[in-house]
Write a protein that holds these residues in place. Sequence first.
Motif, PDB file in Angstrom:
ATOM      1  N   GLU A  89      37.128  41.433  38.711  1.00  0.00           N
ATOM      2  CA  GLU A  89      37.871  42.698  38.777  1.00  0.00           C
ATOM      3  C   GLU A  89      37.580  43.635  37.604  1.00  0.00           C
ATOM      4  N   ASP A  90      36.813  43.169  36.633  1.00  0.00           N
ATOM      5  CA  ASP A  90      36.361  44.039  35.552  1.00  0.00           C
ATOM      6  C   ASP A  90      35.127  44.851  35.958  1.00  0.00           C
ATOM      7  N   THR A  91      34.578  44.562  37.114  1.00  0.00           N
ATOM      8  CA  THR A  91      33.413  45.293  37.589  1.00  0.00           C
ATOM      9  C   THR A  91      33.744  46.770  37.749  1.00  0.00           C
ATOM     10  N   ALA A  92      32.959  47.612  37.092  1.00  0.00           N
ATOM     11  CA  ALA A  92      33.213  49.053  37.110  1.00  0.00           C
ATOM     12  C   ALA A  92      32.127  49.761  36.317  1.00  0.00           C
ATOM     13  N   VAL A  93      32.126  51.065  36.421  1.00  0.00           N
ATOM     14  CA  VAL A  93      31.356  51.885  35.486  1.00  0.00           C
ATOM     15  C   VAL A  93      32.268  52.165  34.294  1.00  0.00           C
TER      16      VAL A  93
END
Length: 121
Positions: A89-93
């Motif tokens: 859930e830390d996946t992001a730009v």
Amino acid sequence: QVQLVESGGGLVQAGGSLRLSCLTSGRTFSTYVMGWFRQAPGKEREFVSAVDWSGKSTYYADSVKGRFTISRDNAKNTVSLQMNSLKPEDTAVYYCAAGRWGNQQRLYDYWGQGTQVTVSS
């Protein structure tokens, strides 16, 4: 004018670590609060962390508290975000920003282009 360039993003397995860096231009770096925000696919951009001009006061979103550490080096015009125990859930730009103290986007006047962080499960 302040320009910000992020680096250090990439692909990591859950539980791993990454260190993001943001290099800024301009002689007024030390006067700005520096922050990190992130935007996951299909979601609004959200606050992650901030550090005051001295580096002594820090602020974290509850979702990253205890896992992420923000720091700055005014001599090198850089701010870093050490990210440990990463979760999918830390996946992001991730975006670096310069502005005033707080967790709201409107407080930050300058933004980088972002760096992608992908955490695989």
